[in-house]
Design a protein around this motif. Structure first.
Motif, PDB file in Angstrom:
ATOM      1  N   GLN A  48       0.848  -1.200   0.000  1.00  0.00           N
ATOM      2  CA  GLN A  48       0.000   0.000   0.000  1.00  0.00           C
ATOM      3  C   GLN A  48       0.879   1.245   0.000  1.00  0.00           C
ATOM      4  OE1 GLN A  48      -2.186  -1.190   3.596  1.00  0.00           O
ATOM      5  NE2 GLN A  48      -4.044  -1.111   2.376  1.00  0.00           N
ATOM      6  N   ASP A  49       0.497   2.225  -0.783  1.00  0.00           N
ATOM      7  CA  ASP A  49       1.215   3.492  -0.817  1.00  0.00           C
ATOM      8  C   ASP A  49       0.234   4.604  -1.158  1.00  0.00           C
ATOM      9  OD1 ASP A  49       0.822   3.440  -3.586  1.00  0.00           O
ATOM     10  OD2 ASP A  49       2.814   2.636  -4.012  1.00  0.00           O
ATOM     11  N   ILE A  51      -0.446   6.014  -3.910  1.00  0.00           N
ATOM     12  CA  ILE A  51      -1.227   5.752  -5.122  1.00  0.00           C
ATOM     13  C   ILE A  51      -2.356   4.755  -4.837  1.00  0.00           C
ATOM     14  CG2 ILE A  51      -1.127   4.629  -7.395  1.00  0.00           C
ATOM     15  CD1 ILE A  51       1.599   5.980  -7.809  1.00  0.00           C
ATOM     16  N   THR A  52      -2.052   3.641  -4.179  1.00  0.00           N
ATOM     17  CA  THR A  52      -3.103   2.624  -3.964  1.00  0.00           C
ATOM     18  C   THR A  52      -4.217   3.176  -3.080  1.00  0.00           C
ATOM     19  OG1 THR A  52      -2.064   1.600  -2.013  1.00  0.00           O
ATOM     20  CG2 THR A  52      -1.394   0.767  -4.166  1.00  0.00           C
ATOM     21  N   VAL A  55      -6.449   5.551  -5.036  1.00  0.00           N
ATOM     22  CA  VAL A  55      -7.387   4.845  -5.922  1.00  0.00           C
ATOM     23  C   VAL A  55      -8.595   4.354  -5.124  1.00  0.00           C
ATOM     24  CG1 VAL A  55      -7.714   2.793  -7.367  1.00  0.00           C
ATOM     25  CG2 VAL A  55      -5.631   4.168  -7.608  1.00  0.00           C
ATOM     26  N   GLU A  56      -8.345   3.736  -3.971  1.00  0.00           N
ATOM     27  CA  GLU A  56      -9.467   3.205  -3.183  1.00  0.00           C
ATOM     28  C   GLU A  56     -10.371   4.328  -2.669  1.00  0.00           C
ATOM     29  OE1 GLU A  56     -10.428   0.040  -2.911  1.00  0.00           O
ATOM     30  OE2 GLU A  56      -8.812  -0.380  -4.310  1.00  0.00           O
ATOM     31  N   PRO A  83       5.045   7.897  -4.435  1.00  0.00           N
ATOM     32  CA  PRO A  83       5.959   6.746  -4.551  1.00  0.00           C
ATOM     33  C   PRO A  83       7.157   6.984  -5.465  1.00  0.00           C
ATOM     34  CG  PRO A  83       3.687   6.032  -4.668  1.00  0.00           C
ATOM     35  CD  PRO A  83       3.660   7.527  -4.712  1.00  0.00           C
ATOM     36  N   VAL A  92      -1.466   7.249 -12.610  1.00  0.00           N
ATOM     37  CA  VAL A  92      -1.900   5.906 -12.218  1.00  0.00           C
ATOM     38  C   VAL A  92      -3.337   5.975 -11.699  1.00  0.00           C
ATOM     39  CG1 VAL A  92      -1.398   3.882 -10.797  1.00  0.00           C
ATOM     40  CG2 VAL A  92       0.480   5.345 -11.550  1.00  0.00           C
TER      41      VAL A  92
ATOM     42  N   TYR B   7       4.058  -4.247 -18.942  1.00  0.00           N
ATOM     43  CA  TYR B   7       3.213  -3.750 -17.858  1.00  0.00           C
ATOM     44  C   TYR B   7       2.197  -2.750 -18.401  1.00  0.00           C
ATOM     45  CZ  TYR B   7       2.152  -0.819 -13.752  1.00  0.00           C
ATOM     46  OH  TYR B   7       1.529  -0.070 -12.779  1.00  0.00           O
ATOM     47  N   TYR B  15      -5.489  -2.484 -13.945  1.00  0.00           N
ATOM     48  CA  TYR B  15      -6.001  -1.329 -13.184  1.00  0.00           C
ATOM     49  C   TYR B  15      -7.526  -1.296 -13.150  1.00  0.00           C
ATOM     50  CZ  TYR B  15      -1.472   1.226 -13.460  1.00  0.00           C
ATOM     51  OH  TYR B  15      -0.166   1.636 -13.359  1.00  0.00           O
ATOM     52  N   GLU B 108      -9.109  -4.959  -4.464  1.00  0.00           N
ATOM     53  CA  GLU B 108      -8.475  -3.700  -4.061  1.00  0.00           C
ATOM     54  C   GLU B 108      -7.254  -3.453  -4.924  1.00  0.00           C
ATOM     55  OE1 GLU B 108      -9.455  -2.433   0.500  1.00  0.00           O
ATOM     56  OE2 GLU B 108      -7.388  -2.412  -0.166  1.00  0.00           O
ATOM     57  N   PHE B 109      -6.976  -2.174  -5.112  1.00  0.00           N
ATOM     58  CA  PHE B 109      -5.827  -1.749  -5.906  1.00  0.00           C
ATOM     59  C   PHE B 109      -4.596  -1.748  -5.012  1.00  0.00           C
ATOM     60  CE2 PHE B 109      -3.316   1.419  -8.313  1.00  0.00           C
ATOM     61  CZ  PHE B 109      -3.489   0.927  -9.594  1.00  0.00           C
ATOM     62  N   ARG B 110      -3.591  -2.510  -5.378  1.00  0.00           N
ATOM     63  CA  ARG B 110      -2.401  -2.633  -4.550  1.00  0.00           C
ATOM     64  C   ARG B 110      -1.140  -2.595  -5.406  1.00  0.00           C
ATOM     65  NH1 ARG B 110      -3.282  -4.484   0.931  1.00  0.00           N
ATOM     66  NH2 ARG B 110      -5.449  -3.961   1.341  1.00  0.00           N
ATOM     67  N   ARG B 111      -0.020  -2.404  -4.737  1.00  0.00           N
ATOM     68  CA  ARG B 111       1.269  -2.518  -5.421  1.00  0.00           C
ATOM     69  C   ARG B 111       1.573  -4.013  -5.531  1.00  0.00           C
ATOM     70  NH1 ARG B 111       6.763   0.451  -3.323  1.00  0.00           N
ATOM     71  NH2 ARG B 111       5.424   2.284  -3.357  1.00  0.00           N
ATOM     72  N   LEU B 121       7.315   0.753 -10.553  1.00  0.00           N
ATOM     73  CA  LEU B 121       6.421   0.135  -9.575  1.00  0.00           C
ATOM     74  C   LEU B 121       5.235  -0.424 -10.354  1.00  0.00           C
ATOM     75  CD1 LEU B 121       6.451   3.083  -7.016  1.00  0.00           C
ATOM     76  CD2 LEU B 121       7.799   0.975  -6.912  1.00  0.00           C
ATOM     77  N   TYR B 123       1.491  -1.860 -10.396  1.00  0.00           N
ATOM     78  CA  TYR B 123       0.249  -1.875  -9.620  1.00  0.00           C
ATOM     79  C   TYR B 123      -0.764  -2.810 -10.260  1.00  0.00           C
ATOM     80  CZ  TYR B 123       2.140   2.217  -7.261  1.00  0.00           C
ATOM     81  OH  TYR B 123       2.932   3.063  -6.535  1.00  0.00           O
TER      82      TYR B 123
END
Lengths: 348, 131
Positions: A48-49, A51-52, A55-56, A83, A92, B7, B15, B108-111, B121, B123
């Protein structure tokens, strides 16, 4: 004037208690808990950062806004923990929520004020007729140096707002900004942790700017503390927002709904914006809300909102901030926290 | 082949969960494909995977590939979404004894991974339990 069409907040599930951090550094947990009015803080998982979480939070904001994301004309993410050093967070986010390609995009940075700066600019673009909708996010996964006072508060979270021309859930009655050059907190290039000027971060920094902005904002709209149902101030800890609110003449009851820091920590660019989402969750049509952010360096953005009838129809369309903060959490120890926050030096 | 390019090509799926539905027989695909393996059709309409599904199966990875060793142990699952589509992803924010076939999950959106200290990075989506 512009309005907030949709809003949402997100925070990671992990929490670490003040006692767990204090134990490692031989510090006195009760004095930190009492002095800073902090009990625990959120901690991002390694995946998680900024950006993530942006988005949520934006997915929730879009659920409440109910708009086609391709109508969003500006995407601004405010953070001090983007990030990438070079490459936008906003691209993103825009791709993930379907707001590309016809949108203006830039990342904002102004310590803890970057999220409200993004909101401020979106409102201006909407009012100026340049865009139909703007997406403004305040998000951070900030770090405090191990053993530093900031380690007890530096947390993770995000708040997202869809801003448009119609009134939405909250009309933006007016805005006001107040800033000077004040070196109270900073992070130099290539440095992992920020530095701060100790007690100098209080009176000449946080209190001067929040008081100056709040007083200027209220004078601009001809309102007094008693005219507001709620007030939200930047929350570097639990103590400062309550203290500045009382100095201005607000009651604890006006501040409490958006006062998340005692169990969330300081989410930096997400701090007062997340407090605003929690306040929207409980506000009624016609309620007036004062929001004042603070970013070190230093400056504050002030906003006056008036809730509309639409809030009752949309508040349940996404998770409520306080409920999410209180219900979905798991406690971690300092070792796990150190691993998650990459504080452990690994082998090559 | 550059990882950045690969990617980037997968962004619509990773995404935004963009899927495809065959206009001849209605079969859905995630990720989309050029030819329907149900009827041989080549015309598709764009659809989107629902963000809620049910775990069909799972396992726990304890010996991870090199770029995921710091995340190990972690759970991987296959979840079934609307229309019977099945998708594989990591199950995040889960205690392993919580894992059960049929448990509701959401996206959920994650790295997902990062290319060392200096690379891009990456995602994408992960499952998290619906609590």
């Amino acid at each position: 004037m512009a309005g907030i069409i949709g809003y949402g907040a997100y925070m990671p599930r992990n929490r670490i208690k003040v006692e767990e951090i204090a134990k490692i550094w031989g510090a006195d947990a009760p004095s930190y808990k009492k002095g800073l009015m902090l009990q625990e803080k959120s901690v991002p998982s390694p995946d998680q950062d900024t950006i993530t979480m942006s988005v949520e939070a934006t997915k929730y904001a879009l659920k409440r806004a109910g708009i086609d994301p391709t109508r969003i004309g500006a995407v601004y993410v405010g953070s001090e923990s983007h990030p990438y050093a070079v490459k936008p967070s906003g691209t993103v986010l825009a791709e993930a929520v379907g707001a590309t390609p016809e949108a203006h995009c830039a990342d904002f940075e102004f310590a803890c004020k970057a999220g409200s700066a993004a909101m401020f600019v979106c409102m201006g673009l909407v009012d100026g007729g340049k865009i139909e909708y703007g997406l403004a996010v305040g998000a951070d996964t900030s770090q405090g140096a191990p053993g530093d006072a900031l380690e007890y508060s530096a947390a993770a979270g995000a708040a997202s707002f869809i801003i448009g021309k119609d009134d939405g859930v909250a009309k933006v009655i007016d805005t006001y900004s107040f800033m000077t050059d004040t070196p109270d907190f900073w992070r130099r290039s290539y440095m992992h942790y920020p530095r701060h000027a100790g007690r100098f971060t209080g009176e000449p920094a946080y209190f001067k700017h929040v008081l100056g902005c709040a007083n200027g904002m209220m004078e601009k709209v001809g309102m007094k503390p008693k005219d507001f149902a709620y007030a939200v101030f930047h929350q570097p800890n639990g103590k400062f927002p309550m203290r500045v609110g009382k100095m201005l003449g607000f009651t604890k009851e006006q501040i409490e709904p958006g006062w998340l820091s005692p169990t969330l920590g300081n989410t930096y660019s997400g701090s007062s914006p997340m407090g605003l989402t929690a306040t929207f969750d409980v506000a009624n049509p016609g309620d007036m809300i004062l929001m004042v952010s603070y970013g070190s360096g230093s400056g504050s953005d002030g906003f006056v909102y008036e809730m509309t009838d639409k809030i009752d129809a949309v508040r349940d369309l996404a998770p409520k901030t306080r409920e999410k903060l209180d219900s979905d959490k798991v406690y971690i120890d300092y070792g796990t926290y150190a691993k998650y926050r990459r504080k452990i030096r690994m082998g090559e | 082949m550059s990882t950045s390019a690969r990617y980037w090509r997968e962004i619509p799926q990773r995404y935004r969960l963009e899927a495809a539905k065959c206009t001849s027989c209605g079969k859905q695909f995630f990720p989309p494909r050029l030819v329907c393996n149900g009827c041989g059709g080549r015309e598709f309409e764009a659809t989107k995977l629902s963000d809620k599904g049910k775990l069909a199966t799972y396992t726990v990875i304890r010996i991870a590939p090199s770029d995921l060793t710091q995340q190990a142990p972690y759970a991987i699952g296959i979840a079934e979404f609307d229309g019977g589509l099945r998708v594989t992803a990591q199950v995040a924010d889960v205690d392993f004894d919580e894992l059960k076939v049929g448990m509701p999950v959401r996206i959920e959106f994650r790295r997902i991974r990062e290319e060392g200290e200096a690379g891009i990075l990456c995602y994408g989506y992960k499952f998290v339990p619906v609590r």
